[in-house]
Design a protein around this motif. Structure first.
Motif, mmCIF file in Angstrom:
data_model
loop_
_atom_site.group_PDB
_atom_site.id
_atom_site.type_symbol
_atom_site.label_atom_id
_atom_site.label_comp_id
_atom_site.label_asym_id
_atom_site.label_seq_id
_atom_site.Cartn_x
_atom_site.Cartn_y
_atom_site.Cartn_z
ATOM 1 N N ALA A 125 -4.568 -61.065 55.133
ATOM 2 C CA ALA A 125 -4.375 -61.393 53.735
ATOM 3 C C ALA A 125 -4.522 -62.785 53.557
ATOM 4 O O ALA A 125 -4.685 -63.359 52.370
ATOM 5 C CB ALA A 125 -2.978 -60.588 53.262
ATOM 6 N N GLY B 16 -7.998 -63.964 52.561
ATOM 7 C CA GLY B 16 -8.739 -63.623 51.487
ATOM 8 C C GLY B 16 -9.244 -62.096 51.616
ATOM 9 O O GLY B 16 -9.068 -61.649 52.754
ATOM 10 N N LYS B 17 -9.551 -61.742 50.517
ATOM 11 C CA LYS B 17 -10.105 -60.119 50.236
ATOM 12 C C LYS B 17 -11.284 -59.775 51.376
ATOM 13 O O LYS B 17 -11.265 -58.463 51.679
ATOM 14 C CB LYS B 17 -10.341 -59.811 49.117
ATOM 15 C CG LYS B 17 -9.169 -59.804 48.206
ATOM 16 C CD LYS B 17 -9.427 -59.596 46.736
ATOM 17 C CE LYS B 17 -8.327 -59.562 45.615
ATOM 18 N NZ LYS B 17 -8.578 -59.204 44.424
ATOM 19 N N SER B 18 -12.205 -60.759 51.574
ATOM 20 C CA SER B 18 -13.155 -60.445 52.314
ATOM 21 C C SER B 18 -12.692 -60.506 53.937
ATOM 22 O O SER B 18 -13.785 -59.934 54.753
ATOM 23 C CB SER B 18 -14.318 -61.265 52.174
ATOM 24 O OG SER B 18 -13.637 -62.706 52.813
ATOM 25 N N ASN C 46 -11.462 -59.020 57.623
ATOM 26 C CA ASN C 46 -11.033 -58.046 58.270
ATOM 27 C C ASN C 46 -9.996 -58.035 59.263
ATOM 28 O O ASN C 46 -9.730 -59.396 59.586
ATOM 29 C CB ASN C 46 -12.408 -57.450 58.954
ATOM 30 C CG ASN C 46 -13.505 -57.202 57.856
ATOM 31 O OD1 ASN C 46 -13.347 -56.432 56.886
ATOM 32 N ND2 ASN C 46 -14.709 -57.756 58.391
#
Length: 432
Positions: free
Chosen positions: A385, A388-390, A392
């Motif tokens: 987190a 960022g959202k991208s 994994n």
């Protein structure tokens, strides 16, 4: 979190367990403890062969690697102490060219821990006392000593003019803010100037302090420390110069003349500056003679694990193009970004919780084809987190690599030297 590895030697592990129990009062600064500890050991730091002492935010370890390679190219036996280690604690103490053996390391740590038990020393103070004790015992021609943190209050800063050949400062950047930027009367308030002030605290009377080129405010902070120490400043841009020459070579010149050096053995354009700093340190001292042939050979042959290291095919990496770098601060991120400029890559990152995730992701920018976040074994670390959202998440580096597409893009594993050590171990590439 603790800064040492496990050992396969039961005798060494017994002493590492004792190191693990050490605690240091929060905020303790100064050299009183290390001086007291060394005093009980007979002041070995006063009986060393000529020492090259290197500070800096980034590049000090690489500069040490170049110094060692150049000195060894002339056939000199060289003691080296650097930090942190990547896989084995033994990496911190290189005696006359060889990593200290387990049997001797166990006995040495036991001696130092016993002698200093009531002083409440730190992990690093014990390590430096052990290294200097061994370096004073075993004959050699030179020593290379890397500063651990900062300079002014670092345990290595007990070294005096009687043993020092030259002191050097590599690239400056913001790191270890809690320790190096604590408010103090008389210290520069501007952060990077304060960092320069702390690093230049290694300056000693009559010992040349050789530095890279910095901003005017940082130069003034260093000059203040040089004047206080009673020595001379030999800074890039005034006393020595370097540049890129044809054939990927280094053009270097100072008052002794101009020379050409081969492409540095360490990858990355920033290593040219580190190599030039090592040359400048050698050419601005008079304790050890080193001909041009040794400078050239050392420049080309220097190695330094986990600093933009191209991994060999192995059980972890397979046949992919995998790069490993322990960089974790903005300055290191910029240098990694320069190396991979124009290339897309898969980034596998594990970063300590106290570090800034943007230090790597911002410099690499749109070159990141995928971002996978992994834990740093044994340490508090950022989760996906924070990136960022991208981003994994993967359970470990092996899982991260297995989840990447077979698209021919290189992979960079970075974010922590602790993670780098685990990667080297898993791939069977132990530093030697």
């Amino acid at each position: 979190m603790r800064d040492f590895a496990r050992s396969d030697s039961p005798a060494v592990q017994d002493q590492l367990d004792r190191l693990a129990r050490l605690s240091v009062p929060d905020g303790r600064l100064g050299l009183d403890t290390i001086r007291a500890l060394l005093g009980r050991l007979g002041d070995p730091h006063r009986r060393l062969p000529p020492v090259f002492h290197v500070a800096g935010t980034n590049g000090k370890g690489s500069t040490c690697a170049f110094l060692r390679a150049m000195l060894e190219a002339q056939g000199y036996a060289v003691h080296v102490t650097t930090s942190p280690h990547l896989v084995r604690y033994n990496e911190r103490i290189r005696v006359a060219g060889e990593l200290i053996g387990d049997a001797r390391l166990a006995a040495l740590l036991e001696e130092v821990l016993d002698v200093g038990e009531d002083l409440n020393p730190s992990f690093f103070e014990i390590t430096i006392a052990a290294a200097f004790s061994e370096f004073a015992r075993v004959p050699a021609d030179a020593c290379v000593v890397e500063v651990g943190l900062g300079g002014r209050f670092d345990a290595t800063n007990v070294l005096g003019p009687e043993v020092l050949a030259a002191c050097g400062i590599a690239a400056l950047g913001i790191d270890h803010e809690r320790f190096l930027l604590a408010p103090e009367e008389g210290a520069p308030p501007e952060p990077l100037s304060r960092i320069a002030f702390e690093k230049a605290g290694i300056a000693k009377q009559g010992v040349p302090l050789v530095t890279m080129a910095y901003g005017e405010a940082q130069h003034l902070a260093i000059a203040e420390q040089v004047e206080r120490a009673g020595t001379v400043l030999r800074d890039e841009g005034r006393w020595w110069h370097w540049g890129h020459a044809a054939g990927n070579r280094i053009g270097y010149r100072d008052a002794k003349g101009a020379i050409l050096l081969p492409q540095p053995g360490l990858p990355g354009v920033f290593q040219y500056a580190n190599c030039a700093l090592a040359v400048a340190m050698i050419r601005h001292q008079d304790r050890i003679d080193l001909p041009l042939a040794a400078l050239k050979e050392g420049a080309a042959k220097a190695t330094w694990p986990a600093r933009l290291q191209r991994m060999s095919p192995g059980p972890l990496t397979g046949e992919r193009e995998v790069w490993l770098d322990g960089g974790h601060n903005p300055s290191a991120g910029e240098r990694i970004g320069e190396h991979f400029a124009g290339r897309r890559l898969h980034l596998v990152v594990g970063m300590l919780e106290a570090k800034n995730p943007a230090a790597l992701t911002v410099p690499l920018g749109n070159g990141i084809a995928s971002l996978t976040v992994v834990p740093v074994p044994g340490h508090d670390h950022h989760g996906s987190a924070a990136f960022g959202k991208s981003a994994n998440a993967a359970a470990d580096v092996s899982s991260a690599l297995a989840g990447l597409p077979e698209d021919g893009l290189p992979v960079l594993i970075s974010g922590s030297l602790y993670l780098a050590g685990e990667v080297l171990r898993l791939n069977g590439e132990l530093p030697v």
